[in-house]
Design a protein around this motif. Structure first.
Motif, PDB file in Angstrom:
ATOM      1  N   THR A  77       0.778  -1.159   0.076  1.00  0.00           N
ATOM      2  CA  THR A  77       0.004   0.088  -0.135  1.00  0.00           C
ATOM      3  C   THR A  77       0.978   1.263   0.088  1.00  0.00           C
ATOM      4  O   THR A  77       0.724   2.276  -0.763  1.00  0.00           O
ATOM      5  N   LEU A  78       2.027   1.298   0.629  1.00  0.00           N
ATOM      6  CA  LEU A  78       2.944   2.510   0.855  1.00  0.00           C
ATOM      7  C   LEU A  78       3.482   2.527  -0.365  1.00  0.00           C
ATOM      8  O   LEU A  78       3.805   3.633  -0.926  1.00  0.00           O
ATOM      9  N   ALA A  79       3.930   1.350  -1.129  1.00  0.00           N
ATOM     10  CA  ALA A  79       4.522   1.414  -2.713  1.00  0.00           C
ATOM     11  C   ALA A  79       3.483   1.996  -3.503  1.00  0.00           C
ATOM     12  O   ALA A  79       3.965   3.097  -4.258  1.00  0.00           O
ATOM     13  N   ALA A 139      -1.036  12.572 -13.141  1.00  0.00           N
ATOM     14  CA  ALA A 139      -1.478  13.090 -11.415  1.00  0.00           C
ATOM     15  C   ALA A 139      -2.933  12.776 -11.007  1.00  0.00           C
ATOM     16  O   ALA A 139      -3.749  13.048 -11.594  1.00  0.00           O
ATOM     17  N   ASN A 140      -2.922  11.874 -10.021  1.00  0.00           N
ATOM     18  CA  ASN A 140      -4.195  11.487  -9.568  1.00  0.00           C
ATOM     19  C   ASN A 140      -4.278  11.678  -7.898  1.00  0.00           C
ATOM     20  O   ASN A 140      -4.266  10.720  -7.078  1.00  0.00           O
ATOM     21  N   ALA A 141      -4.344  12.984  -7.579  1.00  0.00           N
ATOM     22  CA  ALA A 141      -4.128  13.242  -6.119  1.00  0.00           C
ATOM     23  C   ALA A 141      -5.174  12.724  -5.304  1.00  0.00           C
ATOM     24  O   ALA A 141      -4.965  12.313  -3.977  1.00  0.00           O
ATOM     25  N   LEU A 142      -6.314  12.518  -5.598  1.00  0.00           N
ATOM     26  CA  LEU A 142      -7.481  11.909  -4.941  1.00  0.00           C
ATOM     27  C   LEU A 142      -7.097  10.497  -4.261  1.00  0.00           C
ATOM     28  O   LEU A 142      -7.900  10.190  -3.397  1.00  0.00           O
ATOM     29  N   PHE A 143      -6.118   9.870  -4.821  1.00  0.00           N
ATOM     30  CA  PHE A 143      -5.817   8.525  -4.293  1.00  0.00           C
ATOM     31  C   PHE A 143      -5.119   8.837  -2.876  1.00  0.00           C
ATOM     32  O   PHE A 143      -4.833   7.768  -2.154  1.00  0.00           O
ATOM     33  N   VAL A 144      -4.486  10.075  -2.842  1.00  0.00           N
ATOM     34  CA  VAL A 144      -3.306   9.976  -1.501  1.00  0.00           C
ATOM     35  C   VAL A 144      -4.114   9.991  -0.269  1.00  0.00           C
ATOM     36  O   VAL A 144      -3.493   9.152   0.512  1.00  0.00           O
ATOM     37  N   PRO A 145      -5.050  10.721   0.032  1.00  0.00           N
ATOM     38  CA  PRO A 145      -5.519  10.424   1.476  1.00  0.00           C
ATOM     39  C   PRO A 145      -5.873   9.007   1.662  1.00  0.00           C
ATOM     40  O   PRO A 145      -5.493   8.574   2.923  1.00  0.00           O
ATOM     41  N   PRO A 146      -6.849   8.597   0.861  1.00  0.00           N
ATOM     42  CA  PRO A 146      -7.208   7.124   1.314  1.00  0.00           C
ATOM     43  C   PRO A 146      -6.217   6.106   1.381  1.00  0.00           C
ATOM     44  O   PRO A 146      -6.171   5.321   2.262  1.00  0.00           O
ATOM     45  N   LEU A 147      -5.113   6.161   0.470  1.00  0.00           N
ATOM     46  CA  LEU A 147      -4.060   5.402   0.397  1.00  0.00           C
ATOM     47  C   LEU A 147      -3.281   5.430   1.834  1.00  0.00           C
ATOM     48  O   LEU A 147      -2.707   4.620   2.474  1.00  0.00           O
ATOM     49  N   LEU A 148      -3.070   6.492   2.175  1.00  0.00           N
ATOM     50  CA  LEU A 148      -2.241   6.826   3.573  1.00  0.00           C
ATOM     51  C   LEU A 148      -3.077   6.252   4.725  1.00  0.00           C
ATOM     52  O   LEU A 148      -2.609   5.436   5.561  1.00  0.00           O
ATOM     53  N   TRP A 149      -4.510   6.367   4.775  1.00  0.00           N
ATOM     54  CA  TRP A 149      -5.238   5.841   5.703  1.00  0.00           C
ATOM     55  C   TRP A 149      -5.233   4.390   5.577  1.00  0.00           C
ATOM     56  O   TRP A 149      -5.226   3.410   6.554  1.00  0.00           O
ATOM     57  N   LEU A 150      -5.292   3.600   4.318  1.00  0.00           N
ATOM     58  CA  LEU A 150      -5.348   2.172   4.110  1.00  0.00           C
ATOM     59  C   LEU A 150      -3.805   1.680   4.366  1.00  0.00           C
ATOM     60  O   LEU A 150      -4.000   0.464   5.081  1.00  0.00           O
ATOM     61  N   ARG A 196      -3.023  -5.654   9.304  1.00  0.00           N
ATOM     62  CA  ARG A 196      -2.483  -6.562   8.366  1.00  0.00           C
ATOM     63  C   ARG A 196      -3.466  -6.805   7.311  1.00  0.00           C
ATOM     64  O   ARG A 196      -3.417  -7.768   6.696  1.00  0.00           O
ATOM     65  N   ARG A 197      -4.360  -6.160   7.252  1.00  0.00           N
ATOM     66  CA  ARG A 197      -5.420  -6.060   6.274  1.00  0.00           C
ATOM     67  C   ARG A 197      -6.054  -4.625   6.038  1.00  0.00           C
ATOM     68  O   ARG A 197      -6.238  -3.877   6.872  1.00  0.00           O
ATOM     69  N   TRP A 198      -6.907  -4.573   5.013  1.00  0.00           N
ATOM     70  CA  TRP A 198      -7.786  -3.262   4.581  1.00  0.00           C
ATOM     71  C   TRP A 198      -9.096  -3.692   5.578  1.00  0.00           C
ATOM     72  O   TRP A 198      -9.470  -4.675   5.807  1.00  0.00           O
ATOM     73  N   GLY A 257     -12.601  -1.846   1.790  1.00  0.00           N
ATOM     74  CA  GLY A 257     -11.508  -0.777   1.560  1.00  0.00           C
ATOM     75  C   GLY A 257     -11.288  -0.136   0.082  1.00  0.00           C
ATOM     76  O   GLY A 257     -10.935   1.055   0.132  1.00  0.00           O
ATOM     77  N   TRP A 258     -11.629  -1.064  -0.841  1.00  0.00           N
ATOM     78  CA  TRP A 258     -11.339  -0.710  -2.247  1.00  0.00           C
ATOM     79  C   TRP A 258     -11.976   0.543  -2.406  1.00  0.00           C
ATOM     80  O   TRP A 258     -11.705   1.094  -3.545  1.00  0.00           O
ATOM     81  N   ARG A 259     -13.307   0.715  -2.111  1.00  0.00           N
ATOM     82  CA  ARG A 259     -14.256   1.563  -2.583  1.00  0.00           C
ATOM     83  C   ARG A 259     -13.727   2.975  -2.157  1.00  0.00           C
ATOM     84  O   ARG A 259     -14.171   4.144  -2.712  1.00  0.00           O
TER      85      ARG A 259
END
Length: 365
Positions: free
Chosen positions: A38-40, A73-84, A92-94, A98-100
């Motif tokens: 997820t961090l990658a 550039a797809n900035a709207l992915f950033v906040p949920p990815l950091l939370w996930l 150890r799981r979403w 979580g994909w939603r």
């Protein structure tokens, strides 16, 4: 038009040259696998956010206008990815479904892809009509997303750190370094990012005016990536593993007296010197269970497990310093169970109100 590779392009190129190999390495990690992947993904997305500026400063868009709307550039992915990422690290799981949370980013990517594939004359007209309104909408959505996911991330980390402090004596290895700093930097990035986009939507700042924003994004991504590479090799316990099953205590139990008895046994046996001592291990040696020992410490002595163990370690260090032990502070700290000098200094300052070196100097006098 000739391409110009100036210092702005160089700075962002160096960041991308570090982030992308780091993301590839994290994606192959075997420990904390989902959190690492997820961090990658987050590092790749954040690199994509500043790629348009990287190539824009070099003149790519002036020379090849058809690159407009390229879905970098797809900035709207950033906040949920950091939370996930935080959820994957602590669980150890979403979370279920979580994909939603990635759907807004997917919509942004789809929109850019469709616009990128438009015929050039239509693309030019659409760009003239949509850029200003699109930037304003993106700024508002990013501000909302950062506020929501930032709040969720901070709550999750506070819950995790509290559970760590109740269960493990080496909680600083997992919470106070990586997670606390990440939670602190996250709202700062939100403030800088959304603020720049809102200002730019009202009064265009241009390439040069937005450079600080994209340097900040690149710097935050580098911090996340390097910290992740450093800390994700640790065996992070999950929140479920840290939760203590609530067992109803006997109504007549004197938790203060029981806490003093167990504290004396722990001090006498020297169990606190074990660096990675957990509440479960201590309860087993005391012949009790985690729930009872936790209540004896929290309700009886008014102290959490981590602070209790570190307090005993500090008492031994203080006794050695007062007796004139001439060894280095780090050697003494490691001998008494501390995992690092930083955690030792924090615990000693909290326990005695002064640094270990000041305590030693006062007793020499």
């Amino acid at each position: 038009m000739d391409l110009v590779f100036g210092w702005r392009t160089a700075v962002l190129s160096v960041a991308a040259a570090v982030l992308l190999p780091l993301a590839a390495a994290l994606s192959t990690s075997l420990r904390n696998r989902l959190a690492a992947r997820t961090l990658a993904a987050l590092l790749v997305v954040m690199t994509g956010v500043f790629v348009p500026w990287l190539i824009g400063f070099a003149g790519f868009y002036d020379r090849w206008w058809w690159l407009t709307f390229a879905p970098f550039a797809n900035a709207l992915f950033v906040p949920p990815l950091l939370w996930l990422h935080a959820r994957a690290l602590t669980d150890r799981r979403w979370p279920r479904g979580g994909w939603r949370h990635l759907l807004p980013g997917a919509v942004q990517f789809t929109y850019q892809t469709i616009a990128f594939l438009l015929p050039l004359p239509l693309k030019r007209r659409w760009a003239e009509m949509s850029f200003s309104a699109g930037d304003m909408l993106l700024a508002v959505l990013l501000a909302i997303s950062f506020a929501v996911y930032g709040t969720w991330t901070l709550r999750r980390l506070r819950l995790y750190r509290h559970a760590l402090a109740q269960e493990r004596s080496d909680d600083a290895r997992f919470a106070t370094a990586w997670l606390a700093r990440t939670a602190t930097v996250f709202p700062l990035l939100a403030l800088v990012w959304a603020g720049h986009l809102l200002v730019d939507a009202v009064t265009p700042l241009g390439y040069a005016g937005l450079m600080p924003l994209y340097v900040a994004i690149a710097g935050f991504a580098l911090y996340l990536g390097i910290s992740g590479w450093r800390y994700l090799v640790l065996p992070f316990p999950t929140l479920d593993q840290l939760r203590i099953a609530a067992a109803p205590p006997p109504p007549t139990r004197d938790w203060h007296a029981q806490g003093r008895v167990w504290a004396a046994r722990t001090r006498e046996a020297g169990w606190y010197r074990e660096e990675a001592l957990t509440l479960r291990q201590l309860a087993g040696r005391l012949g009790s269970n985690e729930s009872y020992v936790s209540r004896a410490l929290n309700e009886g002595l008014g102290i959490g497990f981590s602070d209790f163990i570190n307090s005993l370690r500090c008492e031994e260090v203080a006794a050695l310093l007062a007796a004139g032990d001439g060894r280095g502070l780090l050697e003494i700290a490691l001998e008494t169970g501390f995992a690092s000098k930083a955690s030792f200094n924090r615990a000693f300052q909290r326990r005695y109100g002064q640094s270990p070196s000041a305590y030693r100097a006062s007793h020499r006098t």
